[in-house]
Design a protein around this motif. Structure first.
Motif, PDB file in Angstrom:
ATOM      1  N   ASP A   1      30.637 -70.509  11.275  1.00  0.00           N
ATOM      2  CA  ASP A   1      31.254 -69.898  10.098  1.00  0.00           C
ATOM      3  C   ASP A   1      32.259 -68.811  10.442  1.00  0.00           C
ATOM      4  O   ASP A   1      33.115 -68.476   9.618  1.00  0.00           O
ATOM      5  N   VAL A   2      32.163 -68.238  11.648  1.00  0.00           N
ATOM      6  CA  VAL A   2      33.014 -67.087  11.976  1.00  0.00           C
ATOM      7  C   VAL A   2      33.862 -67.276  13.233  1.00  0.00           C
ATOM      8  O   VAL A   2      34.743 -66.468  13.510  1.00  0.00           O
ATOM      9  N   MET A   3      33.622 -68.341  13.993  1.00  0.00           N
ATOM     10  CA  MET A   3      34.325 -68.516  15.269  1.00  0.00           C
ATOM     11  C   MET A   3      35.801 -68.832  15.067  1.00  0.00           C
ATOM     12  O   MET A   3      36.233 -69.294  14.002  1.00  0.00           O
ATOM     13  N   THR A   4      36.577 -68.586  16.113  1.00  0.00           N
ATOM     14  CA  THR A   4      37.982 -68.966  16.147  1.00  0.00           C
ATOM     15  C   THR A   4      38.084 -70.375  16.718  1.00  0.00           C
ATOM     16  O   THR A   4      37.569 -70.640  17.809  1.00  0.00           O
ATOM     17  N   THR A   5      38.703 -71.271  15.980  1.00  0.00           N
ATOM     18  CA  THR A   5      38.767 -72.664  16.425  1.00  0.00           C
ATOM     19  C   THR A   5      40.040 -72.987  17.207  1.00  0.00           C
ATOM     20  O   THR A   5      40.064 -73.933  17.993  1.00  0.00           O
ATOM     21  N   LYS A   6      41.092 -72.206  16.991  1.00  0.00           N
ATOM     22  CA  LYS A   6      42.335 -72.421  17.749  1.00  0.00           C
ATOM     23  C   LYS A   6      42.277 -71.573  19.008  1.00  0.00           C
ATOM     24  O   LYS A   6      42.657 -70.402  19.015  1.00  0.00           O
ATOM     25  N   VAL A   7      41.789 -72.178  20.079  1.00  0.00           N
ATOM     26  CA  VAL A   7      41.518 -71.451  21.317  1.00  0.00           C
ATOM     27  C   VAL A   7      42.605 -71.735  22.349  1.00  0.00           C
ATOM     28  O   VAL A   7      42.995 -72.891  22.557  1.00  0.00           O
ATOM     29  N   VAL A   8      43.081 -70.687  22.981  1.00  0.00           N
ATOM     30  CA  VAL A   8      44.032 -70.833  24.086  1.00  0.00           C
ATOM     31  C   VAL A   8      43.245 -71.241  25.322  1.00  0.00           C
ATOM     32  O   VAL A   8      42.283 -70.559  25.711  1.00  0.00           O
ATOM     33  N   THR A   9      43.604 -72.343  25.936  1.00  0.00           N
ATOM     34  CA  THR A   9      42.882 -72.850  27.107  1.00  0.00           C
ATOM     35  C   THR A   9      43.849 -73.177  28.234  1.00  0.00           C
ATOM     36  O   THR A   9      45.067 -73.251  28.038  1.00  0.00           O
ATOM     37  N   VAL A  10      43.290 -73.387  29.418  1.00  0.00           N
ATOM     38  CA  VAL A  10      44.055 -73.872  30.573  1.00  0.00           C
ATOM     39  C   VAL A  10      43.255 -74.998  31.200  1.00  0.00           C
ATOM     40  O   VAL A  10      42.082 -75.203  30.874  1.00  0.00           O
ATOM     41  N   THR A  11      43.889 -75.718  32.115  1.00  0.00           N
ATOM     42  CA  THR A  11      43.196 -76.776  32.851  1.00  0.00           C
ATOM     43  C   THR A  11      42.841 -76.260  34.240  1.00  0.00           C
ATOM     44  O   THR A  11      43.286 -75.191  34.653  1.00  0.00           O
ATOM     45  N   GLU A  12      42.060 -77.034  34.941  1.00  0.00           N
ATOM     46  CA  GLU A  12      41.641 -76.625  36.287  1.00  0.00           C
ATOM     47  C   GLU A  12      42.831 -76.510  37.245  1.00  0.00           C
ATOM     48  O   GLU A  12      42.779 -75.767  38.231  1.00  0.00           O
ATOM     49  N   ASP A  13      43.909 -77.229  36.960  1.00  0.00           N
ATOM     50  CA  ASP A  13      45.087 -77.216  37.842  1.00  0.00           C
ATOM     51  C   ASP A  13      46.120 -76.165  37.448  1.00  0.00           C
ATOM     52  O   ASP A  13      47.151 -76.036  38.117  1.00  0.00           O
ATOM     53  N   THR A  14      45.876 -75.402  36.386  1.00  0.00           N
ATOM     54  CA  THR A  14      46.850 -74.406  35.954  1.00  0.00           C
ATOM     55  C   THR A  14      47.043 -73.344  37.033  1.00  0.00           C
ATOM     56  O   THR A  14      46.067 -72.754  37.502  1.00  0.00           O
ATOM     57  N   PRO A  15      48.285 -73.065  37.448  1.00  0.00           N
ATOM     58  CA  PRO A  15      48.540 -72.091  38.519  1.00  0.00           C
ATOM     59  C   PRO A  15      48.186 -70.658  38.103  1.00  0.00           C
ATOM     60  O   PRO A  15      48.170 -70.320  36.914  1.00  0.00           O
ATOM     61  N   PHE A  16      47.936 -69.831  39.097  1.00  0.00           N
ATOM     62  CA  PHE A  16      47.572 -68.423  38.905  1.00  0.00           C
ATOM     63  C   PHE A  16      48.565 -67.707  37.995  1.00  0.00           C
ATOM     64  O   PHE A  16      48.174 -67.064  37.009  1.00  0.00           O
ATOM     65  N   ALA A  17      49.844 -67.802  38.322  1.00  0.00           N
ATOM     66  CA  ALA A  17      50.863 -67.069  37.571  1.00  0.00           C
ATOM     67  C   ALA A  17      50.914 -67.508  36.114  1.00  0.00           C
ATOM     68  O   ALA A  17      51.099 -66.687  35.206  1.00  0.00           O
ATOM     69  N   GLU A  18      50.740 -68.799  35.876  1.00  0.00           N
ATOM     70  CA  GLU A  18      50.764 -69.295  34.497  1.00  0.00           C
ATOM     71  C   GLU A  18      49.567 -68.779  33.709  1.00  0.00           C
ATOM     72  O   GLU A  18      49.677 -68.474  32.516  1.00  0.00           O
ATOM     73  N   ILE A  19      48.408 -68.669  34.353  1.00  0.00           N
ATOM     74  CA  ILE A  19      47.218 -68.124  33.684  1.00  0.00           C
ATOM     75  C   ILE A  19      47.468 -66.668  33.298  1.00  0.00           C
ATOM     76  O   ILE A  19      47.182 -66.252  32.176  1.00  0.00           O
ATOM     77  N   ALA A  20      48.011 -65.904  34.241  1.00  0.00           N
ATOM     78  CA  ALA A  20      48.290 -64.495  33.969  1.00  0.00           C
ATOM     79  C   ALA A  20      49.291 -64.350  32.825  1.00  0.00           C
ATOM     80  O   ALA A  20      49.120 -63.503  31.935  1.00  0.00           O
ATOM     81  N   ASP A  21      50.334 -65.190  32.823  1.00  0.00           N
ATOM     82  CA  ASP A  21      51.333 -65.135  31.752  1.00  0.00           C
ATOM     83  C   ASP A  21      50.722 -65.509  30.406  1.00  0.00           C
ATOM     84  O   ASP A  21      51.030 -64.888  29.381  1.00  0.00           O
ATOM     85  N   THR A  22      49.860 -66.512  30.402  1.00  0.00           N
ATOM     86  CA  THR A  22      49.220 -66.972  29.166  1.00  0.00           C
ATOM     87  C   THR A  22      48.347 -65.880  28.560  1.00  0.00           C
ATOM     88  O   THR A  22      48.389 -65.619  27.349  1.00  0.00           O
ATOM     89  N   MET A  23      47.556 -65.226  29.399  1.00  0.00           N
ATOM     90  CA  MET A  23      46.670 -64.169  28.913  1.00  0.00           C
ATOM     91  C   MET A  23      47.470 -62.988  28.385  1.00  0.00           C
ATOM     92  O   MET A  23      47.121 -62.389  27.355  1.00  0.00           O
ATOM     93  N   ALA A  24      48.559 -62.651  29.068  1.00  0.00           N
ATOM     94  CA  ALA A  24      49.400 -61.539  28.619  1.00  0.00           C
ATOM     95  C   ALA A  24      50.119 -61.884  27.322  1.00  0.00           C
ATOM     96  O   ALA A  24      50.212 -61.059  26.405  1.00  0.00           O
ATOM     97  N   GLU A  25      50.610 -63.102  27.219  1.00  0.00           N
ATOM     98  CA  GLU A  25      51.356 -63.526  26.036  1.00  0.00           C
ATOM     99  C   GLU A  25      50.491 -63.493  24.775  1.00  0.00           C
ATOM    100  O   GLU A  25      50.942 -63.096  23.696  1.00  0.00           O
ATOM    101  N   HIS A  26      49.224 -63.904  24.912  1.00  0.00           N
ATOM    102  CA  HIS A  26      48.333 -63.993  23.750  1.00  0.00           C
ATOM    103  C   HIS A  26      47.435 -62.767  23.592  1.00  0.00           C
ATOM    104  O   HIS A  26      46.660 -62.702  22.639  1.00  0.00           O
TER     105      HIS A  26
END
Length: 226
Positions: free
Chosen positions: A8-33
């Motif tokens: 009833d309260v969770m967020t369903t639109k979740v930002v995710t990555v795959t196992e192959d996502t590079p380090f820099a892209e993960i850092a950028d994704t977390m900062a962006e969101h």
């Protein structure tokens, strides 16, 4: 008395990555969101792990400094060493992940987050797929109910449906989530039950009562000997 769950309260639109996502892209994704962690999904779309800011910081933590000191530190923290050298989510992520199910009651989810010191937890369906994510702020939504809604539920679900009490004999007033109970019940033993069930109503901050009773049934009746 319907109890709200994580679904009833969770967020369903979740930002995710795959196992192959590079380090820099993960850092950028977390900062962006503006998020402090990100779930990692495998090729089948199931939750494989989670990468947090702490995992990313391992690379900075193990940079520089005297070589001998760094080697000693790396030997003592093999897992941290591996994450410091990781280049993608597969190497960075923590697994297995502490998760909750969509049908988990909100109080149970709150206890889980507090017990582990987490700010949020992934919500995983029975088939292993990510259904959402629930944060502490989501669990606090139960306290956003209006006083009128709380009062109606206490009268309808607690007094009438559960305890079969006459609402004309018990008066309910709610102010900023605090429930004030006045009036009388038939038996003294009912008072703690009324208070406990009222307190269990979602959104209730506290219960204050001044309840009277007609019969004290908390002490056994003494019968004269024959």
């Amino acid at each position: 008395m319907k109890r709200r769950t994580v679904a009833d309260v969770m967020t369903t639109k979740v930002v995710t990555v795959t196992e192959d996502t590079p380090f820099a892209e993960i850092a950028d994704t977390m900062a962006e969101h503006g998020i402090s962690s990100v779930p990692v999904l495998d090729d089948g779309g199931r939750l494989a792990g989670i990468v947090s800011e702490a995992d990313l910081l391992r690379k900075e933590e193990y940079k520089g400094g005297p070589v001998q000191q760094r080697r000693l530190r790396l030997r003592r923290h093999a897992e941290a060493e591996a994450k410091a050298g990781a280049v993608d989510a597969r190497g960075l992520m923590s697994a297995p992940v502490v998760t909750v199910a969509p049908h988990t009651p909100i109080p149970e989810a709150a206890r889980l987050l507090n017990a582990h010191g987490f700010k949020a937890a992934p919500v995983v369906a029975d088939d292993g797929h990510l259904a959402g994510i629930v944060a502490r702020r989501d669990l606090l939504r139960v306290f956003h109910r209006s006083d009128a809604d709380i009062r109606d539920e206490v009268i309808r679900d607690v007094l009438i449906c559960k305890l079969w009490q006459d609402p004309a004999e018990l008066h309910v007033r709610v102010q900023e989530g605090v429930v004030h109970l006045t009036g009388r019940v038939e038996l003294k033993s009912l008072i703690p039950i009324v208070v406990r069930m009222t307190a269990a109503t979602e959104g209730v901050v506290d219960v204050v009562h001044d309840l009277g009773y007609d019969t004290d049934d908390t002490h056994p009746t003494a019968y004269p000997r024959a």
